[in-house]
Structures are given as structure tokens and as C-alpha cells.
Design an enzyme around this catalytic site. Structure first.
Site, PDB file in Angstrom:
ATOM      1  N   TYR A 243       0.841  -1.196   0.000  1.00 13.51           N
ATOM      2  CA  TYR A 243       0.000   0.000   0.000  1.00 13.51           C
ATOM      3  C   TYR A 243       0.872   1.239   0.000  1.00 13.51           C
ATOM      4  O   TYR A 243       2.055   1.208   0.330  1.00 13.51           O
ATOM      5  CB  TYR A 243      -0.989   0.008   1.179  1.00 13.51           C
ATOM      6  CG  TYR A 243      -0.395   0.317   2.526  1.00 13.51           C
ATOM      7  CD1 TYR A 243      -0.365   1.618   3.010  1.00 13.51           C
ATOM      8  CD2 TYR A 243       0.120  -0.700   3.330  1.00 13.51           C
ATOM      9  CE1 TYR A 243       0.172   1.895   4.263  1.00 13.51           C
ATOM     10  CE2 TYR A 243       0.643  -0.431   4.577  1.00 13.51           C
ATOM     11  CZ  TYR A 243       0.670   0.868   5.037  1.00 13.51           C
ATOM     12  OH  TYR A 243       1.192   1.145   6.267  1.00 13.51           O
ATOM     13  N   CYS A 244       0.251   2.340  -0.411  1.00 12.57           N
ATOM     14  CA  CYS A 244       0.914   3.649  -0.417  1.00 12.57           C
ATOM     15  C   CYS A 244      -0.148   4.673  -0.040  1.00 12.57           C
ATOM     16  O   CYS A 244      -1.107   4.345   0.650  1.00 12.57           O
ATOM     17  CB  CYS A 244       1.535   3.922  -1.789  1.00 12.57           C
ATOM     18  SG  CYS A 244       0.332   3.945  -3.143  1.00 12.57           S
ATOM     19  N   ARG A 245      -0.003   5.876  -0.503  1.00  9.95           N
ATOM     20  CA  ARG A 245      -0.987   6.906  -0.170  1.00  9.95           C
ATOM     21  C   ARG A 245      -2.254   6.756  -1.000  1.00  9.95           C
ATOM     22  O   ARG A 245      -3.359   6.811  -0.495  1.00  9.95           O
ATOM     23  CB  ARG A 245      -0.408   8.307  -0.358  1.00  9.95           C
ATOM     24  CG  ARG A 245      -1.363   9.423   0.090  1.00  9.95           C
ATOM     25  CD  ARG A 245      -0.788  10.803  -0.143  1.00  9.95           C
ATOM     26  NE  ARG A 245      -0.342  11.045  -1.490  1.00  9.95           N
ATOM     27  CZ  ARG A 245      -1.129  11.385  -2.509  1.00  9.95           C
ATOM     28  NH1 ARG A 245      -2.417  11.519  -2.339  1.00  9.95           N
ATOM     29  NH2 ARG A 245      -0.619  11.597  -3.707  1.00  9.95           N
TER      30      ARG A 245
END
Length: 129
Positions: free
Chosen positions: A90-92
């Protein structure tokens, strides 16, 4: 045909290629909705959760069991990731995690999933470092 027209056509082709390559799905990458992602995170066995944001972003809040391996360092740190695990990314917003999946795929990883919409869609607990 004028030279400037040829340059404009080439520029449009390059922009189109860039946009298509960024937004096409990655083979072998599951796109999980937040509730699906949370279920997978909670399985804990044989799951490695990786936050691919930069360290300063990670410190502002991350999923508690996540390991921070920024996308910018992933190629150099890929040996830290076991192929025995399902990799959850995941990231932003979901864009960097897709790019991370492309990198991991080149290194032979097959079992990967990412959080659609990134941590901004996450409704579980977070931890600040």
C-alpha cells in the site's frame, strides 16, 4: 509534413504510452477493496505488509504490522522480502503500490495484492512512529 507536426505527434504518443503504462492493471496483482485488504492483513500467517511510501509519510501514520520499504529503495531492498509470503502493498493513493508490484514481479514475486485507493481508504487502526 512539417517538423513541428511530427514533434507534436511524437509527444502525444509518448504521453499516451506513459499514461497507459501507469494505469493498466499489473498481471499477478490483486486489487483489494479496504475491507478485503483488512481481512488479508489480519490473516498474519505468511503475509508481509509493505508500506511503499517514503519514511516521513510512514511516520505520520501506517498500518501497525507494516514494514516500510519505500518505492525509491525497493530495487535495492528486494532481498529483504521472502517469496514464501503473500505480499500486501500500500501507499498513499494506490499508484506507488502498483509500481512496486511491477518491480517485485520482475524479481519473480507472484503472490501480491494492493490496497485500492491507498491508505487514505483504510478504516482500520494506524500507528504513528
Amino acid at each position: 509534413m512539417e517538423f513541428s507536426t511530427i514533434l507534436i505527434i511524437i509527444a502525444y504518443a509518448l504521453i499516451t504510452y506513459y499514461l497507459v503504462s501507469r494505469f493498466l492493471p499489473v498481471k499477478g496483482l490483486e486489487n483489494l477493496r479496504p475491507e478485503q485488504f483488512k481481512e488479508r492483513v489480519n490473516q498474519k500467517s505468511k503475509v508481509l505488509l509493505i508500506d511503499v511510501r517514503e519514511p516521513h509519510e510512514f511516520k505520520t501514520g501506517h498500518i501497525p504490522t507494516a514494514v516500510n520499504i519505500p518505492l525509491s529503495q525497493l530495487n535495492n531492498r528486494v532481498k529483504e522480502i521472502s517469496m514464501k509470503n503473500d505480499v500486501l502493498l500500500y501507499c498513499r493513493s494506490g499508484m506507488r503500490s502498483k509500481q512496486a508490484a511491477k518491480i517485485l514481479k520482475k524479481h519473480g514475486f507472484a503472490k501480491m495484492a494492493h490496497l485500492q485507493g491507498g491508505i487514505s481508504t483504510w478504516q482500520g487502526a494506524t500507528k504513528k512512529k
